[in-house]
Design an enzyme around this catalytic site. Sequence first.
Site, PDB file in Angstrom:
ATOM      1  N   CYS A   2       0.827  -1.197   0.000  1.00 44.45           N
ATOM      2  CA  CYS A   2       0.000   0.000   0.000  1.00 44.45           C
ATOM      3  C   CYS A   2       0.866   1.254   0.000  1.00 44.45           C
ATOM      4  O   CYS A   2       2.010   1.217   0.461  1.00 44.45           O
ATOM      5  CB  CYS A   2      -0.867   0.032   1.250  1.00 44.45           C
ATOM      6  SG  CYS A   2      -1.732  -1.508   1.515  1.00 44.45           S
ATOM      7  N   ARG A  27       2.848   1.025  -6.037  1.00 47.93           N
ATOM      8  CA  ARG A  27       2.999   0.202  -4.838  1.00 47.93           C
ATOM      9  C   ARG A  27       1.776  -0.682  -4.588  1.00 47.93           C
ATOM     10  O   ARG A  27       1.840  -1.624  -3.803  1.00 47.93           O
ATOM     11  CB  ARG A  27       3.222   1.088  -3.616  1.00 47.93           C
ATOM     12  CG  ARG A  27       4.496   1.871  -3.668  1.00 47.93           C
ATOM     13  CD  ARG A  27       4.586   2.737  -2.439  1.00 47.93           C
ATOM     14  NE  ARG A  27       4.642   1.911  -1.238  1.00 47.93           N
ATOM     15  CZ  ARG A  27       5.740   1.696  -0.547  1.00 47.93           C
ATOM     16  NH1 ARG A  27       6.864   2.218  -0.932  1.00 47.93           N
ATOM     17  NH2 ARG A  27       5.716   0.953   0.532  1.00 47.93           N
ATOM     18  N   TRP A  74      -3.188  -2.363  -1.578  1.00 50.73           N
ATOM     19  CA  TRP A  74      -2.872  -3.687  -2.120  1.00 50.73           C
ATOM     20  C   TRP A  74      -3.438  -4.650  -1.086  1.00 50.73           C
ATOM     21  O   TRP A  74      -2.911  -4.766   0.022  1.00 50.73           O
ATOM     22  CB  TRP A  74      -1.365  -3.848  -2.266  1.00 50.73           C
ATOM     23  CG  TRP A  74      -0.946  -5.117  -2.926  1.00 50.73           C
ATOM     24  CD1 TRP A  74      -0.857  -5.357  -4.266  1.00 50.73           C
ATOM     25  CD2 TRP A  74      -0.535  -6.323  -2.283  1.00 50.73           C
ATOM     26  NE1 TRP A  74      -0.420  -6.644  -4.493  1.00 50.73           N
ATOM     27  CE2 TRP A  74      -0.220  -7.265  -3.292  1.00 50.73           C
ATOM     28  CE3 TRP A  74      -0.412  -6.714  -0.947  1.00 50.73           C
ATOM     29  CZ2 TRP A  74       0.211  -8.557  -3.018  1.00 50.73           C
ATOM     30  CZ3 TRP A  74       0.019  -8.004  -0.666  1.00 50.73           C
ATOM     31  CH2 TRP A  74       0.327  -8.908  -1.706  1.00 50.73           C
ATOM     32  N   ASN A 100      -0.495   0.912   6.321  1.00 50.61           N
ATOM     33  CA  ASN A 100       0.252  -0.044   5.505  1.00 50.61           C
ATOM     34  C   ASN A 100       0.878  -1.026   6.487  1.00 50.61           C
ATOM     35  O   ASN A 100       1.456  -0.623   7.482  1.00 50.61           O
ATOM     36  CB  ASN A 100       1.339   0.711   4.719  1.00 50.61           C
ATOM     37  CG  ASN A 100       2.133  -0.217   3.811  1.00 50.61           C
ATOM     38  OD1 ASN A 100       1.740  -1.351   3.590  1.00 50.61           O
ATOM     39  ND2 ASN A 100       3.233   0.271   3.292  1.00 50.61           N
ATOM     40  N   GLY A 101       0.742  -2.326   6.215  1.00 54.43           N
ATOM     41  CA  GLY A 101       1.286  -3.323   7.138  1.00 54.43           C
ATOM     42  C   GLY A 101       0.208  -4.326   7.502  1.00 54.43           C
ATOM     43  O   GLY A 101      -0.839  -4.389   6.846  1.00 54.43           O
ATOM     44  N   GLU A 497      15.138 -15.379 -14.207  1.00 56.55           N
ATOM     45  CA  GLU A 497      14.728 -13.977 -14.284  1.00 56.55           C
ATOM     46  C   GLU A 497      13.855 -13.719 -15.525  1.00 56.55           C
ATOM     47  O   GLU A 497      12.843 -13.013 -15.445  1.00 56.55           O
ATOM     48  CB  GLU A 497      15.982 -13.083 -14.281  1.00 56.55           C
ATOM     49  CG  GLU A 497      15.735 -11.600 -14.422  1.00 56.55           C
ATOM     50  CD  GLU A 497      14.855 -10.978 -13.344  1.00 56.55           C
ATOM     51  OE1 GLU A 497      14.570 -11.647 -12.331  1.00 56.55           O
ATOM     52  OE2 GLU A 497      14.411  -9.839 -13.533  1.00 56.55           O
ATOM     53  N   LYS A 501      10.017 -12.395 -15.441  1.00 57.68           N
ATOM     54  CA  LYS A 501       9.581 -11.177 -16.133  1.00 57.68           C
ATOM     55  C   LYS A 501       8.324 -11.439 -16.964  1.00 57.68           C
ATOM     56  O   LYS A 501       7.368 -10.701 -16.896  1.00 57.68           O
ATOM     57  CB  LYS A 501      10.666 -10.638 -17.082  1.00 57.68           C
ATOM     58  CG  LYS A 501      11.835  -9.933 -16.478  1.00 57.68           C
ATOM     59  CD  LYS A 501      11.562  -8.554 -15.926  1.00 57.68           C
ATOM     60  CE  LYS A 501      11.133  -8.611 -14.494  1.00 57.68           C
ATOM     61  NZ  LYS A 501      12.145  -8.609 -13.475  1.00 57.68           N
ATOM     62  N   GLU A 504       5.219 -12.131 -14.758  1.00 52.11           N
ATOM     63  CA  GLU A 504       4.609 -11.062 -13.972  1.00 52.11           C
ATOM     64  C   GLU A 504       3.936  -9.987 -14.820  1.00 52.11           C
ATOM     65  O   GLU A 504       2.947  -9.411 -14.386  1.00 52.11           O
ATOM     66  CB  GLU A 504       5.588 -10.450 -12.957  1.00 52.11           C
ATOM     67  CG  GLU A 504       6.730  -9.686 -13.523  1.00 52.11           C
ATOM     68  CD  GLU A 504       7.648  -9.101 -12.438  1.00 52.11           C
ATOM     69  OE1 GLU A 504       7.174  -8.771 -11.354  1.00 52.11           O
ATOM     70  OE2 GLU A 504       8.855  -8.967 -12.718  1.00 52.11           O
ATOM     71  N   HIS A 520      15.273 -34.141 -16.722  1.00 49.18           N
ATOM     72  CA  HIS A 520      14.821 -34.825 -15.508  1.00 49.18           C
ATOM     73  C   HIS A 520      13.359 -34.515 -15.206  1.00 49.18           C
ATOM     74  O   HIS A 520      12.917 -34.664 -14.069  1.00 49.18           O
ATOM     75  CB  HIS A 520      15.712 -34.430 -14.323  1.00 49.18           C
ATOM     76  CG  HIS A 520      17.139 -34.823 -14.516  1.00 49.18           C
ATOM     77  ND1 HIS A 520      17.564 -36.130 -14.397  1.00 49.18           N
ATOM     78  CD2 HIS A 520      18.228 -34.104 -14.866  1.00 49.18           C
ATOM     79  CE1 HIS A 520      18.869 -36.186 -14.647  1.00 49.18           C
ATOM     80  NE2 HIS A 520      19.294 -34.970 -14.940  1.00 49.18           N
ATOM     81  N   LYS A 619       5.051  -2.997  -5.970  1.00 49.22           N
ATOM     82  CA  LYS A 619       6.474  -2.748  -6.200  1.00 49.22           C
ATOM     83  C   LYS A 619       7.321  -3.168  -5.011  1.00 49.22           C
ATOM     84  O   LYS A 619       8.339  -3.807  -5.169  1.00 49.22           O
ATOM     85  CB  LYS A 619       6.687  -1.270  -6.502  1.00 49.22           C
ATOM     86  CG  LYS A 619       8.138  -0.894  -6.786  1.00 49.22           C
ATOM     87  CD  LYS A 619       8.645  -1.569  -8.040  1.00 49.22           C
ATOM     88  CE  LYS A 619      10.099  -1.296  -8.316  1.00 49.22           C
ATOM     89  NZ  LYS A 619      10.638  -2.229  -9.317  1.00 49.22           N
TER      90      LYS A 619
HETATM   91  O1  M6R Z   1      12.815  -4.272  -3.454  1.00 46.55           O
HETATM   92  P1  M6R Z   1      13.348  -5.669  -3.542  1.00 46.55           P
HETATM   93  O2  M6R Z   1      14.480  -5.800  -4.491  1.00 46.55           O
HETATM   94  O3  M6R Z   1      13.690  -6.234  -2.180  1.00 46.55           O
HETATM   95  O4  M6R Z   1      12.140  -6.519  -4.102  1.00 46.55           O
HETATM   96  C1  M6R Z   1      12.209  -7.911  -4.244  1.00 46.55           C
HETATM   97  C2  M6R Z   1      11.113  -8.444  -5.133  1.00 46.55           C
HETATM   98  O5  M6R Z   1       9.857  -8.169  -4.601  1.00 46.55           O
HETATM   99  C3  M6R Z   1      11.186  -7.866  -6.554  1.00 46.55           C
HETATM  100  O6  M6R Z   1      12.434  -8.087  -7.124  1.00 46.55           O
HETATM  101  C4  M6R Z   1      10.098  -8.512  -7.463  1.00 46.55           C
HETATM  102  O7  M6R Z   1      10.370  -9.850  -7.644  1.00 46.55           O
HETATM  103  C5  M6R Z   1      10.033  -7.768  -8.797  1.00 46.55           C
HETATM  104  N1  M6R Z   1       8.684  -7.379  -9.077  1.00 46.55           N
HETATM  105  C6  M6R Z   1      10.431  -8.591  -9.947  1.00 46.55           C
HETATM  106  O8  M6R Z   1      10.376  -7.887 -11.151  1.00 46.55           O
END
Ligand code: M6R
Length: 624
Positions: A2, A27, A74, A100-101, A497, A501, A504, A520, A619
């Site tokens: 949030c 966020r 969120w 937030n939390g 990675e 990408k 997501e 495997h 984020k």
């Molecule tokens: O801010 P951080 O690097 O600690 O965040 C970690 C993950 O939440 C972040 O890398 C997330 O996986 C990204 N959305 C990936 O693109």
Amino acid sequence: MCGIVGYVGKKEAAPILLDGLRRLEYRGYDSAGISIIENGKIVTVKATGKVVELQNKIGEKKMASKIGIAHTRWATHGKPCDKNSHPHTDCKGNISIVHNGIIENYLELKDQLQKKGHKFTSETDSEVVAHLIEEFSQKPASTRGDDRSSTRGGLDFRGAVLESLKLIKGTYGLAILDRNCPEQMIVARLGSPLLLGVGKDEFIVASDASAIVQYTDKVVYLEDGEMAVVSADNFEVFNVKNKLIKKEISKLDWDIEQAQKNGYAHFMLKETFEQPESIANAMRGRISKTDGMARLGGLRDVEEKLKDINRIIIVSCGTSYNAGLIGEYMLEEYAGIPVEVEYASEFRYRKPLLDKRTAVIAISQSGETADTLAAIREAKNKGALTLGIINTVGSTIARETDAGIYNHAGPEIGVASTKAFTSQLTILTLLTVFLGRQRDMSLVTGKRILSELEKIPKHINEILSGDKEIKKIAKKYANFSDFLYMGRKYNFPIALEGALKIKEISYVHAEGYASGEMKHGPIALIDENFPSLFVAPRDSVYEKNISGMQEIKARSGKIIAIATKGDKEISKHASDVIYIPKTLEMLTPLLAVIPLQLLAYYVGISKGYDVDKPRNLAKSVTVE
Ligand code: M6R
């Protein structure tokens, strides 16, 4: 997660709050809301969906006030809908809060409050905070100390908030209004970030700097357990024991331009194209060619300790975790130090065996990821040396680690991490040289790595100039619903990675796999409708990757390959090839990831998705 924004000053609060929400939207974006105090009353507007929905709902309403709080949500407790949106108010509409939390003991508190007659209107954990404050405001004056309000017979605003916070278990970043104190806002934090922007006759509170940077570059970072009472011309910070704390005013290192799209269609595209520059920024002033050494000012205080380190544990999440895996290959091969890489969310619940000769490195773009922060705290408790590779200056992890290296990538707004990842890899390379040269790495090797690293921005520019080709390939494959991403050694984490990408932002099912593991299990999935992507530069495992590609081809699987420029052989095995320039094996991930970021981007936009704000994601993940 949030986003929180609050304003108190001499200007109209609502436009500033809405602007802040728009900037914080990355966020969390399932609903948004705003509260102001207008003519002695709290006025709240909430809307499900993005901030623009809230803006539409406010429409022509005046919302004339110089104080207010706002929130973009969120969802954690309770589905996204108007009633679960923040701000939440108490029974009488005197108190309004944004949070937030997670309030872990909210059910217990809610039960107690309901028994006292409080009526709840949402399914959230956050609403209990408003009712708790209400409850303490109503307490008979005789049962409390000096903090009394003559009008309500209970505690005054600050006293009621303080007592409420004592009962809450969990994490919070809070901004609170009380209609009986129309010139004051109270904010508090425990485990969720909160900054106080200090302007001229105004304060802007926010959960991250992007909502503040256009108004002021002066900020006060609140620490866990602190609460600030803020009015237009003053602020005071107290700890949980109600002791006044003197706070320093720090300077933000972002500027407003960095937080805008600058003509790009999306932040993700802008940030992908910024990588030559962000990588150069991560290296700037840190390379000493003559002695083949990296100069890392942030490690100066622990330089001697680092000579004694015999083990490294990297803790991180998501993309930052993938960067850590590449760091493991680099540090073991070139610095000769055993490395383990752990999901921070797992590390915090294990009983890790640590000692003074272990360095625990947190990698985090935001510096606020709850699991990574908890892992670092656990490591510190156990006596390990803690280091941070962090992008956000002044963030909680940056402040809590013993020492660290900033990425200097600038703000990353797109939810999908791009430039933060490559700047993390750049820092990990510098760290490898630094620790390696402290040990057995030769001058020649140190110099070679650093001079190849310096060429990376130029190489990335070359890959980016082939953007149109990548777009075409993305179009060709956009309608497949499953992918297998594969790589080996340094590029196994790049397969992870690349798959992350595309998952997501394009909502395509993709699995990242070590190419040697493919036979495997995952090979069972392969047919003409299940394409594979191989990260197969000319490196020490090239032949192995080619064998894997042949196995896929024999089962009619289509293949996209990421290969080294000039490699003619690869097109015999792959249906489509994207070339990257030649570099050292350890640096190939810095190049190979670029086409994968672009592929994910173009698949996402060809499906019409909002790639900067993918569904269900946020984020920075500041809750567990
Ligand atoms: O801010 P951080 O690097 O600690 O965040 C970690 C993950 O939440 C972040 O890398 C997330 O996986 C990204 N959305 C990936 O693109």
